[in-house]
Enzyme design. Structure first.
Site, PDB file in Angstrom:
ATOM      1  N   ASP A  34       2.688   8.068   9.854  1.00 44.82           N
ATOM      2  CA  ASP A  34       1.967   6.903   9.324  1.00 44.82           C
ATOM      3  C   ASP A  34       0.884   6.517  10.311  1.00 44.82           C
ATOM      4  O   ASP A  34       1.011   6.775  11.518  1.00 44.82           O
ATOM      5  CB  ASP A  34       2.959   5.738   9.140  1.00 44.82           C
ATOM      6  CG  ASP A  34       2.506   4.740   8.083  1.00 44.82           C
ATOM      7  OD1 ASP A  34       3.175   4.628   7.047  1.00 44.82           O
ATOM      8  OD2 ASP A  34       1.464   4.057   8.303  1.00 44.82           O
ATOM      9  N   VAL A  89       1.552   7.407   0.392  1.00 47.87           N
ATOM     10  CA  VAL A  89       0.769   6.259   0.883  1.00 47.87           C
ATOM     11  C   VAL A  89       0.663   5.212  -0.232  1.00 47.87           C
ATOM     12  O   VAL A  89       0.964   5.481  -1.396  1.00 47.87           O
ATOM     13  CB  VAL A  89      -0.644   6.671   1.366  1.00 47.87           C
ATOM     14  CG1 VAL A  89      -0.543   7.717   2.467  1.00 47.87           C
ATOM     15  CG2 VAL A  89      -1.494   7.196   0.228  1.00 47.87           C
ATOM     16  N   ASN A  90       0.232   4.018   0.142  1.00 54.13           N
ATOM     17  CA  ASN A  90       0.153   2.944  -0.859  1.00 54.13           C
ATOM     18  C   ASN A  90      -1.059   3.126  -1.777  1.00 54.13           C
ATOM     19  O   ASN A  90      -2.084   3.654  -1.358  1.00 54.13           O
ATOM     20  CB  ASN A  90       0.151   1.554  -0.199  1.00 54.13           C
ATOM     21  CG  ASN A  90      -0.631   1.521   1.085  1.00 54.13           C
ATOM     22  OD1 ASN A  90      -0.702   2.499   1.804  1.00 54.13           O
ATOM     23  ND2 ASN A  90      -1.247   0.393   1.366  1.00 54.13           N
ATOM     24  N   CYS A 278       5.324  -2.850  -7.752  1.00 53.32           N
ATOM     25  CA  CYS A 278       4.876  -1.795  -8.667  1.00 53.32           C
ATOM     26  C   CYS A 278       4.666  -2.182 -10.126  1.00 53.32           C
ATOM     27  O   CYS A 278       3.725  -1.686 -10.750  1.00 53.32           O
ATOM     28  CB  CYS A 278       5.811  -0.611  -8.563  1.00 53.32           C
ATOM     29  SG  CYS A 278       5.707   0.162  -6.939  1.00 53.32           S
ATOM     30  N   ARG A 348       6.595  -8.707  -2.159  1.00 55.35           N
ATOM     31  CA  ARG A 348       5.328  -8.376  -2.827  1.00 55.35           C
ATOM     32  C   ARG A 348       5.405  -8.788  -4.294  1.00 55.35           C
ATOM     33  O   ARG A 348       6.363  -8.467  -4.988  1.00 55.35           O
ATOM     34  CB  ARG A 348       5.042  -6.869  -2.680  1.00 55.35           C
ATOM     35  CG  ARG A 348       4.727  -6.501  -1.226  1.00 55.35           C
ATOM     36  CD  ARG A 348       4.477  -5.024  -1.041  1.00 55.35           C
ATOM     37  NE  ARG A 348       5.682  -4.227  -1.162  1.00 55.35           N
ATOM     38  CZ  ARG A 348       5.710  -2.894  -1.055  1.00 55.35           C
ATOM     39  NH1 ARG A 348       4.601  -2.228  -0.833  1.00 55.35           N
ATOM     40  NH2 ARG A 348       6.843  -2.235  -1.170  1.00 55.35           N
TER      41      ARG A 348
HETATM   42  P1  NAD Z   1       4.119   0.861   1.554  1.00 56.91           P
HETATM   43  O1  NAD Z   1       2.905   0.040   1.676  1.00 56.91           O
HETATM   44  O2  NAD Z   1       5.446   0.299   1.949  1.00 56.91           O
HETATM   45  O3  NAD Z   1       3.937   2.206   2.424  1.00 56.91           O
HETATM   46  C1  NAD Z   1       2.786   2.989   2.407  1.00 56.91           C
HETATM   47  C2  NAD Z   1       2.496   3.457   3.834  1.00 56.91           C
HETATM   48  O4  NAD Z   1       1.388   4.387   3.813  1.00 56.91           O
HETATM   49  C3  NAD Z   1       2.082   2.331   4.783  1.00 56.91           C
HETATM   50  O5  NAD Z   1       2.993   2.267   5.877  1.00 56.91           O
HETATM   51  C4  NAD Z   1       0.656   2.723   5.244  1.00 56.91           C
HETATM   52  O6  NAD Z   1       0.391   2.412   6.601  1.00 56.91           O
HETATM   53  C5  NAD Z   1       0.670   4.232   5.022  1.00 56.91           C
HETATM   54  N1  NAD Z   1      -0.664   4.814   4.915  1.00 56.91           N
HETATM   55  C6  NAD Z   1      -1.726   4.368   4.160  1.00 56.91           C
HETATM   56  N2  NAD Z   1      -2.784   5.200   4.322  1.00 56.91           N
HETATM   57  C7  NAD Z   1      -2.391   6.194   5.171  1.00 56.91           C
HETATM   58  C8  NAD Z   1      -3.044   7.346   5.714  1.00 56.91           C
HETATM   59  N3  NAD Z   1      -4.298   7.655   5.388  1.00 56.91           N
HETATM   60  N4  NAD Z   1      -2.334   8.137   6.556  1.00 56.91           N
HETATM   61  C9  NAD Z   1      -1.050   7.836   6.885  1.00 56.91           C
HETATM   62  N5  NAD Z   1      -0.379   6.753   6.396  1.00 56.91           N
HETATM   63  C10 NAD Z   1      -1.039   5.946   5.551  1.00 56.91           C
HETATM   64  O7  NAD Z   1       4.150   1.377   0.048  1.00 56.91           O
HETATM   65  P2  NAD Z   1       5.439   1.884  -0.786  1.00 56.91           P
HETATM   66  O8  NAD Z   1       6.143   0.733  -1.396  1.00 56.91           O
HETATM   67  O9  NAD Z   1       6.193   2.873   0.027  1.00 56.91           O
HETATM   68  O10 NAD Z   1       4.685   2.625  -1.992  1.00 56.91           O
HETATM   69  C11 NAD Z   1       4.024   3.846  -1.790  1.00 56.91           C
HETATM   70  C12 NAD Z   1       3.780   4.483  -3.152  1.00 56.91           C
HETATM   71  O11 NAD Z   1       5.042   4.766  -3.768  1.00 56.91           O
HETATM   72  C13 NAD Z   1       3.011   3.611  -4.145  1.00 56.91           C
HETATM   73  O12 NAD Z   1       2.167   4.432  -4.909  1.00 56.91           O
HETATM   74  C14 NAD Z   1       4.097   3.040  -5.018  1.00 56.91           C
HETATM   75  O13 NAD Z   1       3.622   2.752  -6.323  1.00 56.91           O
HETATM   76  C15 NAD Z   1       5.092   4.178  -5.070  1.00 56.91           C
HETATM   77  N6  NAD Z   1       6.465   3.750  -5.350  1.00 56.91           N
HETATM   78  C16 NAD Z   1       7.017   2.708  -4.661  1.00 56.91           C
HETATM   79  C17 NAD Z   1       8.337   2.310  -4.942  1.00 56.91           C
HETATM   80  C18 NAD Z   1       8.996   1.178  -4.198  1.00 56.91           C
HETATM   81  O14 NAD Z   1      10.152   0.888  -4.484  1.00 56.91           O
HETATM   82  N7  NAD Z   1       8.347   0.531  -3.257  1.00 56.91           N
HETATM   83  C19 NAD Z   1       9.080   3.001  -5.917  1.00 56.91           C
HETATM   84  C20 NAD Z   1       8.482   4.070  -6.586  1.00 56.91           C
HETATM   85  C21 NAD Z   1       7.161   4.425  -6.299  1.00 56.91           C
HETATM   86  C1  UGA Z   2      11.108  -0.699 -10.258  1.00 60.31           C
HETATM   87  C2  UGA Z   2      11.786   0.358 -11.141  1.00 60.31           C
HETATM   88  O1  UGA Z   2      13.081  -0.135 -11.547  1.00 60.31           O
HETATM   89  C3  UGA Z   2      11.950   1.676 -10.395  1.00 60.31           C
HETATM   90  O2  UGA Z   2      12.483   2.674 -11.272  1.00 60.31           O
HETATM   91  C4  UGA Z   2      10.584   2.128  -9.866  1.00 60.31           C
HETATM   92  O3  UGA Z   2      10.723   3.322  -9.106  1.00 60.31           O
HETATM   93  C5  UGA Z   2       9.993   1.046  -9.005  1.00 60.31           C
HETATM   94  O4  UGA Z   2       9.871  -0.184  -9.784  1.00 60.31           O
HETATM   95  C6  UGA Z   2       8.616   1.371  -8.507  1.00 60.31           C
HETATM   96  O5  UGA Z   2       7.918   2.165  -9.095  1.00 60.31           O
HETATM   97  O6  UGA Z   2       8.282   0.751  -7.499  1.00 60.31           O
HETATM   98  P1  UGA Z   2      11.878  -2.369  -8.341  1.00 60.31           P
HETATM   99  O7  UGA Z   2      10.568  -3.018  -8.599  1.00 60.31           O
HETATM  100  O8  UGA Z   2      12.251  -2.036  -6.956  1.00 60.31           O
HETATM  101  O9  UGA Z   2      11.981  -0.986  -9.163  1.00 60.31           O
HETATM  102  O10 UGA Z   2      13.040  -3.299  -8.905  1.00 60.31           O
HETATM  103  P2  UGA Z   2      13.643  -3.594 -10.377  1.00 60.31           P
HETATM  104  O11 UGA Z   2      15.102  -3.594 -10.265  1.00 60.31           O
HETATM  105  O12 UGA Z   2      13.057  -2.715 -11.398  1.00 60.31           O
HETATM  106  O13 UGA Z   2      13.180  -5.087 -10.628  1.00 60.31           O
HETATM  107  C7  UGA Z   2      11.818  -5.411 -10.831  1.00 60.31           C
HETATM  108  C8  UGA Z   2      11.691  -6.872 -11.174  1.00 60.31           C
HETATM  109  O14 UGA Z   2      12.169  -7.136 -12.497  1.00 60.31           O
HETATM  110  C9  UGA Z   2      12.482  -7.794 -10.250  1.00 60.31           C
HETATM  111  O15 UGA Z   2      11.719  -8.945  -9.969  1.00 60.31           O
HETATM  112  C10 UGA Z   2      13.704  -8.146 -11.068  1.00 60.31           C
HETATM  113  O16 UGA Z   2      14.292  -9.368 -10.710  1.00 60.31           O
HETATM  114  C11 UGA Z   2      13.114  -8.189 -12.468  1.00 60.31           C
HETATM  115  N1  UGA Z   2      14.123  -7.950 -13.529  1.00 60.31           N
HETATM  116  C12 UGA Z   2      14.730  -6.747 -13.638  1.00 60.31           C
HETATM  117  C13 UGA Z   2      14.418  -8.964 -14.419  1.00 60.31           C
HETATM  118  O17 UGA Z   2      13.871 -10.084 -14.340  1.00 60.31           O
HETATM  119  N2  UGA Z   2      15.343  -8.724 -15.409  1.00 60.31           N
HETATM  120  C14 UGA Z   2      15.974  -7.531 -15.543  1.00 60.31           C
HETATM  121  O18 UGA Z   2      16.807  -7.374 -16.484  1.00 60.31           O
HETATM  122  C15 UGA Z   2      15.657  -6.512 -14.636  1.00 60.31           C
END
Ligand code: NAD
Ligand code: UGA
Length: 462
Positions: A34, A89-90, A278, A348
């Site tokens: 990172d 990455v984000n 997300c 977030r």
């Molecule tokens: P995050 O912000 O927690 O982490 C992303 C990391 O990437 C950061 O630490 C940042 O410093 C790093 N980064 C950015 N640019 C960079 C670069 N050029 N080189 C190296 N590092 C770099 O984000 P996240 O929640 O892990 O989400 C990442 C992706 O995964 C998003 O597209 C999100 O939609 C997807 N995703 C997230 C979740 C979740 O539960 N958070 C679930 C499914 C999918």
């Molecule tokens: C969600 C999806 O569930 C994951 O499959 C996906 O990978 C992820 O987004 C992503 O792409 O980041 P997450 O956001 O971590 O996961 O959590 P959820 O459990 O889906 O809840 C999302 C929001 O909906 C929360 O605020 C939760 O409180 C709300 N929620 C969920 C409700 O209000 N009612 C429900 O019945 C379920």
């Protein structure tokens, strides 16, 4: 080709996913890199003060860190020494220029692609782990394959884990999705990643749960899956207001709707609306894609999911306002929970953040408590005054006019509510936006109680 892996991006996705991949593939070296040195230092901290809170994560990291899982800021070396490159990455919503407020901001993504092309010293498989607009792999491939010497095969392997249950979701996923080109090179790269998820001893994801598609289906499936989940939450919340107005009970309605196997019981919990990094971002991205392809009615449809969600938070404040004699100025409201859901410190897009801002506009004195998200709450709301941050919920509730429960932490129903009632100003109100407290027990103690999707104390608003 070696079997070592690098993941670029050590966030909520990169950290937990790679920790589990390393555990299930002890023979592979996995490096998570990172640009954020502070984050990497936290992943490497001797006392395991990891940068994210996730149940079960620390145990996995303790087992694999420095065995075959490494965290580093040296992206260049890691790219050179690993032939499989995950990119996590984000991809936040773009806040400027064309597509502002809807499209994905792909600047971090493109920077990563260019760095991979610059540093590569052999053929690589590049795996999209971030959630991306459909056809991003085409752009990635175009940037990477300007390289004259080496070939880059771009796959899409979106992640479906949810925060709070990430480790369990990773160990036992409903499915793993791998999208690749329908060419011999594409299919051989897909087979390589299938092998990774099967686990070194074949004891991780059963083969029938590893689904393969073309790249565009994989990219779109991820956006569609999140949109469907978000849409269910907005649908039940759209029923909740009607329940409040008519005397129906949204939890009863959801229980019976969900008993229909065609619908199923999950994601039907009415509440303060969805938060998290997300759902909103991905639905907006889908809206933007629909608009870009001239599908305006489809764009409107998905936009309705977001509008309903925003409305739910405004409704919470309107109901508080009506119940508290149409003035909130100088009243103390104790907000129980700030994380967007239980078992995470992530704030977030948390509904609690929006509600806190709406309450600040009404000159409320807020006391926020949360077992894991207090520091993030302080950071998120640093521009608004009149907010206390209290680790102890009893202190937060002292002298308060109302408790507003925003996150369904398991400890809240276990609190001594008699003690809380005794310390509050009267009439003491509890607004349980998660319907997780025993409302009749609270009423017996003397509280006025409001819920989402249940008839309130008298005043009903829509
Ligand atoms: P995050 O912000 O927690 O982490 C992303 C990391 O990437 C950061 O630490 C940042 O410093 C790093 N980064 C950015 N640019 C960079 C670069 N050029 N080189 C190296 N590092 C770099 O984000 P996240 O929640 O892990 O989400 C990442 C992706 O995964 C998003 O597209 C999100 O939609 C997807 N995703 C997230 C979740 C979740 O539960 N958070 C679930 C499914 C999918
Ligand atoms: C969600 C999806 O569930 C994951 O499959 C996906 O990978 C992820 O987004 C992503 O792409 O980041 P997450 O956001 O971590 O996961 O959590 P959820 O459990 O889906 O809840 C999302 C929001 O909906 C929360 O605020 C939760 O409180 C709300 N929620 C969920 C409700 O209000 N009612 C429900 O019945 C379920």
């Amino acid at each position: 080709m070696n079997k070592d892996i690098v993941c670029i991006g050590a966030g909520y996705i990169g950290g937990p996913t790679m920790a589990v991949i390393a555990k299930m593939n002890p023979g592979r070296k996995v490096t998570v890199v990172d640009i954020n040195a502070e984050r990497i230092a936290a992943w490497n901290s001797p006392d395991y003060r990891l940068p994210i809170y996730e149940p079960g994560l620390e145990a996995v990291v303790r087992e694999v860190r420095d065995r075959n899982l490494f965290f580093s800021t040296d992206i260049e070396s890691a790219v050179k020494t690993s032939d499989i490159i995950f990119v996590g990455v984000n991809t936040p919503t773009k806040m400027f220029g064309r597509g502002a407020g809807r499209a994905s901001d792909l600047q971090y993504w493109e920077a990563t692609a260019r760095n991979i092309a610059r540093w590569a010293n052999g053929d690589k498989i590049v795996v999209e782990k971030s959630t991306l607009p459909v056809r991003t792999a085409a752009a990635m491939s175009a940037i990477l394959n300007t390289h004259e010497q080496y070939h880059f095969e771009v796959l899409s392997n979106p992640e479906f884990l949810a925060e709070g249950t990430a480790i369990n979701d990773l160990f036992r996923p409903d499915r793993v999705l791998i999208g690749g080109a329908e060419t011999p090179e594409g299919q051989s790269a897909v087979a390589e990643i299938c092998e990774l998820y099967a686990g070194e001893n074949g004891d991780w994801v059963p083969r029938e749960k590893i689904l393969t598609t073309n790249v565009w289906s994989a990219e779109l499936t991820k956006l569609a899956a999140n949109a469907f989940l978000a849409q269910r939450v907005s649908s039940i919340n759209a029923i909740a207001g009607l329940c409040e107005a008519t005397g129906a009970d949204v939890d009863e309605v959801a229980r019976v709707i969900g008993a229909d196997r065609r619908i199923g019981p999950k994601f039907l919990k009415a509440g303060p609306g969805f938060g998290g990094s997300c759902f909103k971002k991905d639905v907006l991205n889908l809206v933007y894609l629909c608009e870009s392809f001239g599908l305006h009615t489809a764009a409107e449809y998905w936009m309705g999911v977001i509008r309903m969600n925003d409305h739910q938070q405004e409704r919470i404040v309107s109901r508080l306002f009506a119940e508290m004699f149409n003035t909130l100025a100088n009243k103390k409201i104790a907000m129980f929970g700030f994380a967007f859901k239980a078992d995470t410190g992530d704030t977030r897009e948390t509904p609690a953040g929006y509600v806190a801002r709406l309450l600040a506009e009404e000159h409320v004195r807020l006391a926020i408590t949360d077992p894991a998200a207090l520091e993030n709450a302080r950071r998120d709301l640093k521009d608004i005054g009149n907010v206390d941050y209290e680790a102890d919920p009893y202190e937060a509730a002292r002298e308060a006019d109302a408790v507003l429960l925003m996150t369904d932490w398991a400890q809240y129903p276990q609190l001594d509510w008699r003690r809380i009632y005794a310390s509050m100003r009267k009439p003491a109100l509890v607004f349980d936006t998660r319907n997780c407290l025993d409302a009749s027990a609270l009423r017996e103690l003397g509280f006025k109680v409001l819920n989402i999707g249940k008839a309130g104390e008298g005043v009903k608003s829509r």
